[in-house]
Design an enzyme around this catalytic site. Sequence first.
Site, PDB file in Angstrom:
ATOM      1  CE  LYS A 156      -2.113   2.789   3.139  1.00 55.92           C
ATOM      2  NZ  LYS A 156      -2.255   3.995   2.336  1.00 55.92           N
TER       3      LYS A 156
ATOM      4  CB  CYS B 139      12.624   9.004   8.448  1.00 56.02           C
ATOM      5  SG  CYS B 139      13.639   8.072   7.304  1.00 56.02           S
TER       6      CYS B 139
ATOM      7  CD  GLU C  95       9.587  12.607  12.042  1.00 58.90           C
ATOM      8  OE1 GLU C  95       8.527  11.997  12.236  1.00 58.90           O
ATOM      9  OE2 GLU C  95      10.562  12.105  11.438  1.00 58.90           O
TER      10      GLU C  95
ATOM     11  CD  GLU D 294      12.813   4.428   8.388  1.00 55.72           C
ATOM     12  OE1 GLU D 294      12.721   5.290   9.287  1.00 55.72           O
ATOM     13  OE2 GLU D 294      12.864   4.689   7.190  1.00 55.72           O
TER      14      GLU D 294
HETATM   15  P1  NDP Z   1       1.622   8.207   8.365  1.00 56.20           P
HETATM   16  O1  NDP Z   1       2.592   7.546   9.216  1.00 56.20           O
HETATM   17  O2  NDP Z   1       0.253   8.408   8.879  1.00 56.20           O
HETATM   18  O3  NDP Z   1       1.486   7.462   6.948  1.00 56.20           O
HETATM   19  C1  NDP Z   1       2.375   6.513   6.440  1.00 56.20           C
HETATM   20  C2  NDP Z   1       1.604   5.377   5.793  1.00 56.20           C
HETATM   21  O4  NDP Z   1       0.816   4.709   6.786  1.00 56.20           O
HETATM   22  C3  NDP Z   1       0.615   5.837   4.734  1.00 56.20           C
HETATM   23  O5  NDP Z   1       0.558   4.883   3.703  1.00 56.20           O
HETATM   24  C4  NDP Z   1      -0.675   5.881   5.508  1.00 56.20           C
HETATM   25  O6  NDP Z   1      -1.807   5.787   4.705  1.00 56.20           O
HETATM   26  C5  NDP Z   1      -0.547   4.662   6.388  1.00 56.20           C
HETATM   27  N1  NDP Z   1      -1.400   4.682   7.568  1.00 56.20           N
HETATM   28  C6  NDP Z   1      -1.918   5.739   8.218  1.00 56.20           C
HETATM   29  N2  NDP Z   1      -2.663   5.343   9.272  1.00 56.20           N
HETATM   30  C7  NDP Z   1      -2.625   3.989   9.283  1.00 56.20           C
HETATM   31  C8  NDP Z   1      -3.192   2.985  10.120  1.00 56.20           C
HETATM   32  N3  NDP Z   1      -3.945   3.289  11.174  1.00 56.20           N
HETATM   33  N4  NDP Z   1      -2.940   1.693   9.841  1.00 56.20           N
HETATM   34  C9  NDP Z   1      -2.169   1.356   8.803  1.00 56.20           C
HETATM   35  N5  NDP Z   1      -1.623   2.260   7.959  1.00 56.20           N
HETATM   36  C10 NDP Z   1      -1.823   3.563   8.202  1.00 56.20           C
HETATM   37  O7  NDP Z   1       2.226   9.563   7.902  1.00 56.20           O
HETATM   38  P2  NDP Z   1       1.479  10.937   7.646  1.00 56.20           P
HETATM   39  O8  NDP Z   1       1.430  11.145   6.229  1.00 56.20           O
HETATM   40  O9  NDP Z   1       0.160  11.052   8.312  1.00 56.20           O
HETATM   41  O10 NDP Z   1       2.490  11.892   8.364  1.00 56.20           O
HETATM   42  C11 NDP Z   1       2.391  12.098   9.760  1.00 56.20           C
HETATM   43  C12 NDP Z   1       3.747  12.348  10.332  1.00 56.20           C
HETATM   44  O11 NDP Z   1       4.506  11.146  10.313  1.00 56.20           O
HETATM   45  C13 NDP Z   1       4.604  13.328   9.545  1.00 56.20           C
HETATM   46  O12 NDP Z   1       4.311  14.638   9.852  1.00 56.20           O
HETATM   47  C14 NDP Z   1       5.969  12.915   9.965  1.00 56.20           C
HETATM   48  O13 NDP Z   1       6.284  13.491  11.205  1.00 56.20           O
HETATM   49  C15 NDP Z   1       5.856  11.425  10.101  1.00 56.20           C
HETATM   50  N6  NDP Z   1       6.315  10.693   8.919  1.00 56.20           N
HETATM   51  C16 NDP Z   1       7.489  10.040   9.003  1.00 56.20           C
HETATM   52  C17 NDP Z   1       7.956   9.361   7.912  1.00 56.20           C
HETATM   53  C18 NDP Z   1       9.235   8.620   7.964  1.00 56.20           C
HETATM   54  O14 NDP Z   1       9.803   8.303   6.920  1.00 56.20           O
HETATM   55  N7  NDP Z   1       9.719   8.302   9.131  1.00 56.20           N
HETATM   56  C19 NDP Z   1       7.248   9.365   6.632  1.00 56.20           C
HETATM   57  C20 NDP Z   1       5.992  10.056   6.667  1.00 56.20           C
HETATM   58  C21 NDP Z   1       5.571  10.691   7.772  1.00 56.20           C
HETATM   59  P3  NDP Z   1      -2.483   7.076   4.040  1.00 56.20           P
HETATM   60  O15 NDP Z   1      -1.542   8.218   4.167  1.00 56.20           O
HETATM   61  O16 NDP Z   1      -2.682   6.635   2.656  1.00 56.20           O
HETATM   62  O17 NDP Z   1      -3.744   7.318   4.791  1.00 56.20           O
END
Ligand code: NDP
Length: 491
Positions: free
Chosen positions: A176, A285, A386, A251
């Site tokens: 996904k 990240c 973050e 991660e």
């Molecule tokens: P998320 O962690 O929410 O999203 C990452 C992935 O997880 C997306 O595919 C998302 O789906 C999916 N996801 C979201 N909620 C669930 C759930 N309950 N169960 C399973 N999968 C889920 O990142 P965000 O885009 O909301 O960003 C939020 C914060 O996370 C950022 O501001 C940043 O601080 C951090 N972040 C860190 C990253 C890293 O590389 N460490 C990368 C991205 C974000 P979908 O978005 O399609 O709903």
Amino acid sequence: MSDIKKMYLDGQWVLSSSGETRTVVNPANGEIIATVTEGTADDVKTAVAAAKRAFYKDGWQDVTAGERAEYLFRLAAKIEENAEELALLEVRDNGKPLRETEYDVADTAACFKYYAGIATKPHGQTYDVPDKDMQTMVVREPIGVCGQIVPWNYPLLMAAWKMAPALAAGNTVVFKPSEITPLSAVRLFELMEETGFPKGVVNLVLGAGATVGNEIASNMDVDKIAFTGGTKTGRSIMAAATGNLKNISLELGGKSPNIVFADADFDTAIDYALFGIFCNQGQVCSAGSRLILQDTIYDQFLERLTERANQIVVGSGEDPDSEMGPMISEAHMEKVLSYIEIGKEEGATLLCGGYRLTENGLDKGYYIKPTIFKDVTPDMRIVKEEIFGPVLVVQKFSTEAEAIEIANDTVYGLAGGVFTVDGAKALRVIKKLRAGITWINSFNPTFNEAPWGGYKQSGIGRELGTFGFEEYTEVKQININLNPSPIGWFK
Ligand code: NDP
């Protein structure tokens, strides 16, 4: 209908069972660039059933390592053939500058090639045990159905980091992408279809995390869940995965320290401080989001750093002059801007940036001026949390011990760097850092060959390298009696 991007389930391109759709927006200008089908939990169930059948019944687990390597090499070649198109697609979907997406695409192909090579390398071990009649060995076997969920900051590259090792090890996949950036994954799966993966081995589900993601994490037929994203989401995925005690790798986020000693090569340290936080708009990240600066060079360093940050050209990723693109979405831009307000309210001093850019045609996109705060204290939210945007906080130290203490004062432990010309000091400091990825006189380079992942709340497990491959294997102990005869334990 034909313009709607579909999901790839069980070897077929299909619309969602709900018929719902979602629009995809170019963050550079707010324009709708695609409509995608919006998957449901039922679609995940279809994908998981296909992946399960492909693994347990249709024989994917018996495909030889050499054949798996061939699939991955062929896929890498297709990515390279379509590199230009993929790079531009990623710019439009994610916003990052073209020079970055070109690098991402090359790295994506390299990742598939690396794991194609790893597939056929030796993986087991043999043991000399106390019983001379027994030969003991360990073989590594695929885990089964792997659910994989990735974020929007490196859409294509994260797909490779997840799927390349999983497939090399002989697993099947339900993948996904982020709902915000699904387009390069759709194109990648088209290339996977051309590559000829058997039905059900690779499945693409589109849709929201709360529905589709949650079903992948909780589905009882998914044997492993691998996730990259925010720490809060990681926690909920871990909770959802308890039903069948899935194998799990996470991660997650970071607030990584970048320590600069007074004896460091000044221009190199300046360059990497900028690269560490402003590359990919700070949406990384491992971003070096806390600059920890020795007091004797503090003013001089910040003067030059601010001057350089102010020169960064922010604009559309398609403009070859742009060095930094927009934030991924309006909502994320608002989140980053709200952190900037929090920083001001907390009493930090803004050195540069701190606002949305709207001049010169940028008003339709989600651009933020590179931002640096000094005079911060450890309890401030901008120091602890973050932000995931182009916002750097600067902390001051005088002694080596103090630098280490400040660096480790975080719930995260993903990455860290140190700049100094004193090799012994550099290694002393790095060995004290509670972080999984570290650099000396560098920041951010990543290699397919070396493990990637964090300590503390930055995650569980490692991606990339042989460590990343092993995360997709079960370890089986085999004991062979070389001299079969009755044991005679019971009369
Ligand atoms: P998320 O962690 O929410 O999203 C990452 C992935 O997880 C997306 O595919 C998302 O789906 C999916 N996801 C979201 N909620 C669930 C759930 N309950 N169960 C399973 N999968 C889920 O990142 P965000 O885009 O909301 O960003 C939020 C914060 O996370 C950022 O501001 C940043 O601080 C951090 N972040 C860190 C990253 C890293 O590389 N460490 C990368 C991205 C974000 P979908 O978005 O399609 O709903």
